[in-house]
Design a protein around this motif. Structure first.
Motif, short mmCIF file in Angstrom:
data_model
loop_
_atom_site.label_atom_id
_atom_site.label_comp_id
_atom_site.label_asym_id
_atom_site.label_seq_id
_atom_site.Cartn_x
_atom_site.Cartn_y
_atom_site.Cartn_z
N GLU A 1 0.83 -1.21 0.00
CA GLU A 1 0.00 0.00 0.00
C GLU A 1 0.86 1.26 0.00
O GLU A 1 0.60 2.21 -0.75
N ARG A 2 1.91 1.27 0.80
CA ARG A 2 2.73 2.48 0.91
C ARG A 2 3.61 2.71 -0.32
O ARG A 2 3.95 3.85 -0.63
N ILE A 3 3.98 1.64 -1.00
CA ILE A 3 4.75 1.83 -2.24
C ILE A 3 3.95 2.63 -3.25
O ILE A 3 4.49 3.45 -4.00
N PHE A 4 2.64 2.44 -3.25
CA PHE A 4 1.78 3.21 -4.16
C PHE A 4 1.37 4.56 -3.56
O PHE A 4 1.18 5.52 -4.29
N VAL B 1 4.17 9.65 -10.71
CA VAL B 1 4.43 8.21 -10.88
C VAL B 1 3.13 7.46 -11.16
O VAL B 1 3.07 6.56 -12.00
N SER B 2 2.07 7.83 -10.45
CA SER B 2 0.79 7.13 -10.59
C SER B 2 0.17 7.29 -11.97
O SER B 2 -0.72 6.51 -12.34
N ARG B 3 0.60 8.29 -12.74
CA ARG B 3 0.02 8.49 -14.07
C ARG B 3 0.35 7.31 -14.98
O ARG B 3 -0.47 6.92 -15.81
N TYR B 4 1.53 6.74 -14.82
CA TYR B 4 1.96 5.65 -15.67
C TYR B 4 1.97 4.31 -14.95
O TYR B 4 1.92 3.26 -15.59
N PHE B 5 2.04 4.34 -13.63
CA PHE B 5 2.10 3.12 -12.83
C PHE B 5 0.98 3.16 -11.80
O PHE B 5 1.21 3.43 -10.62
N ILE C 1 -3.50 -5.94 -10.66
CA ILE C 1 -2.38 -6.70 -11.23
C ILE C 1 -1.05 -6.06 -10.83
O ILE C 1 -0.06 -6.77 -10.57
N ASN C 2 -1.01 -4.73 -10.74
CA ASN C 2 0.23 -4.07 -10.33
C ASN C 2 0.51 -4.27 -8.85
O ASN C 2 1.66 -4.40 -8.43
#
Length: 388
Positions: A156-159, A189-193, A198-199
């Motif tokens: 959770e924290r990585i995202f 970062v969240s725009r592309y990842f 699944i991620n």
């Protein structure tokens, strides 16, 4: 201590920027804008990490917010458009109108305690990454992730923790179709990842593999929001039990997976067709080994595929030099009917003459497809026909 700085208009040969009370760059002089390929419109601002390394940005942010005193002779690292970090010496002073002003000039690496050889290696690595054709990326966590937490909390924290792209190369920007003139490293970062299921599973696998994972599949998003199936190789930097950086390479595997699926679908379709075909169909290698047989061949000749696959076709055919006859049929098939007659020995020992149509499959390994039909037997003439 307040440091007096003369009018910055006289510093044409120095790079100058202004940082507001929120710790963001609100203006740059012409030299810095040109050298770092940045532009700030009136009323806009940039995060410090756009210009400075994370460590230098933290120091300058603390000064801008008043947490630390203004300083002169401050060593900083500046991000160049070529994805390298340039050591500089900075003088920081208060600016009544815009917060603080930072005046910089290039500094030899040796002054910062870095040997020439190490500095050269850093430069070489930066140039290699920038010129690489494979997409290289790095995610730096401005809020490092505690790796002692439970697995789900780490994921959770990585995202969720604040992070940014760093030193992503041109190949990365091309892969995600970032428009010309847009700096990939400045995008969220969240725009592309995105934090899709699944991620999340991929990151969970990364944690379970001790933060080293290859060929990990994810679904990322391009700049325009369309989804893209990618494969990642992950590495991590962990300091004092905190994840501070992830980096690796990314490949677009969407076309490859689509091709695999197409081939699988075609193979399934062909298998269905072959299974339904009433005539025996065989696949034979160049040296005469039986590679495949459809259900009709098993039924008619009484041998299962397991009993015949991998064995020479001559073991089941009484006609001598059967493989040569089949090859000749293939050659004649280019101009004629491409058929030959062979006597097949069934599992019960019976023998029947079959007419084989042969075709060649070209590829890395040459193979032949054989379709067999029983040769019609002549019926004996009746006595009436013989007497007439």
């Amino acid at each position: 201590m307040k440091i007096h700085v003369p009018d910055t208009a006289h510093f044409d040969a120095l790079m100058v920027d202004w940082i507001d009370g929120q710790g963001r760059v609100c203006a740059v002089n012409a030299l810095e804008a040109r050298e770092l390929a940045i532009k700030i419109a009136d009323g806009e601002s940039l995060p410090l990490e756009r210009i400075y390394s994370s460590t230098s940005a933290q120091v300058l942010r603390g000064i801008a917010r008043g947490d630390q005193p203004v300083r002169s002779g401050l060593p900083v690292w500046v991000n160049s458009p070529q994805y390298s970090e340039v050591p500089m010496i900075a003088t920081v002073a208060a600016d009544a109108a815009r917060g603080i002003v930072v005046i910089k000039q290039p500094l030899p690496a040796s002054v910062l305690g870095i040997g020439p050889e190490l500095a050269e290696r850093v430069e070489i690595l930066s140039q290699m990454i920038g010129a690489a054709t494979e997409a290289c990326w790095c995610i730096e966590f401005l809020e490092p992730v505690d790796t002692s937490l439970a697995e789900d909390e780490i994921v959770e924290r990585i995202f969720a923790n604040q992070s940014r792209w760093r030193a992503c190369n041109e190949a990365m920007a091309r892969l995600y179709r970032v428009p010309d003139g847009t700096d990939f490293n400045m995008q969220p970062v969240s725009r592309y990842f995105p934090a899709t299921e699944i991620n999340r599973q991929m990151v969970r696998d990364l944690v379970r593999s001790n933060y080293r994972l290859d060929r990990a599949v994810a679904v990322d998003r391009r700049h325009d929001g369309t989804e893209m199936l990618v494969e990642n190789d992950f590495r991590a930097a962990i300091k004092d039990g905190f994840l501070v950086r992830l980096w690796g390479t990314t490949r677009d595997i969407g076309a490859h997976r689509e091709r695999e699926q197409q081939l699988t679908d075609r193979a399934d379709t062909m298998q269905d067709i072959l299974s339904a075909a009433p005539d025996p169909i065989l696949v034979v290698s160049e040296d005469g080994l039986l590679l495949a047989a459809n259900p009709a061949a098993e039924s008619v000749w009484g041998r299962t595929a397991e009993q015949v696959l991998g064995r020479p076709i001559q073991h089941f055919i009484e006609t001598r030099q059967a493989l040569d006859k089949l090859r000749q049929a293939v050659l004649s098939g280019e101009e004629g009917d491409g058929e030959c007659e062979l006597a097949v020995i069934a599992a019960d020992g019976s023998r029947d003459v079959w007419r084989f149509r042969a075709a060649r499959i070209e590829g890395e390994i040459r193979r032949y497809v054989l379709t067999a039909r029983r040769k019609a037997r002549r019926r004996a003439r009746s006595l009436t026909e013989a007497a007439s």
